[in-house]
Design a protein around this motif. Structure first.
Motif, PDB file in Angstrom:
ATOM      1  N   GLY A 169      -5.894   0.426  -3.054  1.00  0.00           N
ATOM      2  CA  GLY A 169      -5.359  -0.095  -1.711  1.00  0.00           C
ATOM      3  C   GLY A 169      -6.043  -1.192  -1.100  1.00  0.00           C
ATOM      4  N   LEU A 198      -7.850   7.392   4.051  1.00  0.00           N
ATOM      5  CA  LEU A 198      -7.974   6.436   2.999  1.00  0.00           C
ATOM      6  C   LEU A 198      -8.227   7.171   1.591  1.00  0.00           C
ATOM      7  CD1 LEU A 198      -9.919   3.446   4.559  1.00  0.00           C
ATOM      8  CD2 LEU A 198      -7.563   3.852   4.034  1.00  0.00           C
ATOM      9  N   LEU A 214     -10.399   0.937  -3.318  1.00  0.00           N
ATOM     10  CA  LEU A 214     -10.288   0.181  -1.911  1.00  0.00           C
ATOM     11  C   LEU A 214     -10.692  -1.045  -1.956  1.00  0.00           C
ATOM     12  CD1 LEU A 214      -8.872   0.708   0.914  1.00  0.00           C
ATOM     13  CD2 LEU A 214     -11.145   1.159   1.698  1.00  0.00           C
ATOM     14  N   TYR A 236      -6.062   6.709  -2.058  1.00  0.00           N
ATOM     15  CA  TYR A 236      -6.260   5.644  -2.943  1.00  0.00           C
ATOM     16  C   TYR A 236      -7.406   5.958  -4.062  1.00  0.00           C
ATOM     17  CZ  TYR A 236      -3.963   2.860   0.471  1.00  0.00           C
ATOM     18  OH  TYR A 236      -3.018   2.514   1.597  1.00  0.00           O
ATOM     19  N   VAL A 269      -4.731   2.414  11.087  1.00  0.00           N
ATOM     20  CA  VAL A 269      -4.911   1.391  10.270  1.00  0.00           C
ATOM     21  C   VAL A 269      -3.968   0.227  10.566  1.00  0.00           C
ATOM     22  CG1 VAL A 269      -5.702   2.818   8.496  1.00  0.00           C
ATOM     23  CG2 VAL A 269      -3.176   2.685   8.714  1.00  0.00           C
ATOM     24  N   ASN A 281       0.606  -1.319   0.106  1.00  0.00           N
ATOM     25  CA  ASN A 281      -0.110   0.082   0.048  1.00  0.00           C
ATOM     26  C   ASN A 281       0.813   1.239   0.023  1.00  0.00           C
ATOM     27  OD1 ASN A 281      -2.421  -1.369   0.099  1.00  0.00           O
ATOM     28  ND2 ASN A 281      -2.912  -1.061   2.248  1.00  0.00           N
ATOM     29  N   HIS A 291     -11.482  -4.224   0.555  1.00  0.00           N
ATOM     30  CA  HIS A 291     -11.409  -4.420   1.914  1.00  0.00           C
ATOM     31  C   HIS A 291     -11.824  -6.028   2.133  1.00  0.00           C
ATOM     32  CE1 HIS A 291     -12.011  -4.210   6.172  1.00  0.00           C
ATOM     33  NE2 HIS A 291     -12.949  -4.795   6.073  1.00  0.00           N
ATOM     34  N   ASN A 350      -9.976   2.611  10.648  1.00  0.00           N
ATOM     35  CA  ASN A 350     -10.350   2.474   9.596  1.00  0.00           C
ATOM     36  C   ASN A 350     -11.165   1.502   9.141  1.00  0.00           C
ATOM     37  OD1 ASN A 350     -10.045   5.225   8.565  1.00  0.00           O
ATOM     38  ND2 ASN A 350      -8.019   4.682   7.860  1.00  0.00           N
ATOM     39  N   LEU A 365     -13.925   9.373   4.836  1.00  0.00           N
ATOM     40  CA  LEU A 365     -12.383   8.863   4.056  1.00  0.00           C
ATOM     41  C   LEU A 365     -11.519   9.984   4.164  1.00  0.00           C
ATOM     42  CD1 LEU A 365     -14.209   7.461   0.960  1.00  0.00           C
ATOM     43  CD2 LEU A 365     -12.947   6.131   2.583  1.00  0.00           C
ATOM     44  N   THR A 397      -7.323  -3.022   2.551  1.00  0.00           N
ATOM     45  CA  THR A 397      -7.605  -3.010   3.830  1.00  0.00           C
ATOM     46  C   THR A 397      -8.001  -4.254   4.416  1.00  0.00           C
ATOM     47  OG1 THR A 397      -9.779  -1.935   3.915  1.00  0.00           O
ATOM     48  CG2 THR A 397      -8.052  -0.571   4.087  1.00  0.00           C
TER      49      THR A 397
END
Length: 231
Positions: free
Chosen positions: A129, A211, A218, A215, A194, A96, A220, A161, A188, A131
């Protein structure tokens, strides 16, 4: 590389100077065939960049920051060279903190590969990105030495996040941040703690990242599993 970094700094700096001299000689040579010449120069440039990065002094924070800035710039330059040389669409895979526009560790990574690519390519570059709200991943105690080992983190706690993202209603999903609603954009835009899984993992103090500015898209995941070692 790890063994090489144990050599005296003066020796590594001398080798970097020789690699740069070799690049200068190759660059100044008259090409016999244009495409072959372009690739030869690029290979020589990669070698010089690697030797330059290897002059890093891990004990000196300023040296580490300078080396990481050089590294991300070189990665971006090489991606751009390949894209111009081939004309291909490209998928760049990295942590990331490299592909995004901002790092959770700006003191070490003041300018990311993604930031350079966005400056050069504009909207033709999209940063994706990742997460995750918990699980296990491979990391090391020090980024420039040691073996990879699994580390398990608990479910994201309130205020992170990942804790909010994990309440969306889908265990795994992706979100185009460029088309997010005004309310989502406001959320965001705020930096929060994080999970930042990279070459090293520092649980305390926990890094923070906004975030939205980092990015375009995203992904997740509710939970991650450490990669299996190839044998």
């Amino acid at each position: 590389m790890f063994d090489y970094l144990r050599k005296p700094l003066a020796e590594r700096e001398a080798n970097a100077a020789r690699a740069q001299e070799a690049l200068d000689l190759v660059t100044g040579a008259r090409p016999a065939e244009e495409d072959t010449y372009a690739w030869t120069v690029q290979h020589a440039r990669n070698i010089a960049q690697t030797f330059a990065f290897a002059t890093i002094d891990p004990a000196d924070p300023a040296s580490v920051t300078a080396a990481e800035r050089l590294r991300d710039q070189a990665m971006a330059d090489n991606v751009l060279w390949w894209q111009r040389q081939t004309g291909h669409k490209m998928l760049v895979s990295a942590h990331n903190g490299h592909v995004g526009y901002a790092s959770a560790h700006p003191d070490t990574y003041p300018r990311t590969q993604g930031a350079v690519l966005r400056d050069r390519l504009g909207r033709d570059y999209a940063a994706i990105g990742l997460t995750f709200a918990g699980g296990t991943f491979l990391t090391k105690d020090t980024s420039l030495d040691g073996a990879w080992k699994p580390v398990t983190v608990p479910a994201a706690h309130p205020g992170m996040n990942e804790h909010t993202l994990d309440r969306v209603g889908y265990p795994d999903f992706y979100l185009d941040l460029r088309t997010a609603s005004p309310t989502a954009r406001t959320w965001l835009a705020r930096a929060r703690p994080v999970y930042d899984a990279g070459s090293i993992f520092v649980p305390d103090p926990q890094p923070t990242l906004a975030l939205g500015p980092a990015y375009d898209i995203l992904v997740h995941l509710h939970r991650v599993r450490a990669a299996d070692e190839l044998r």
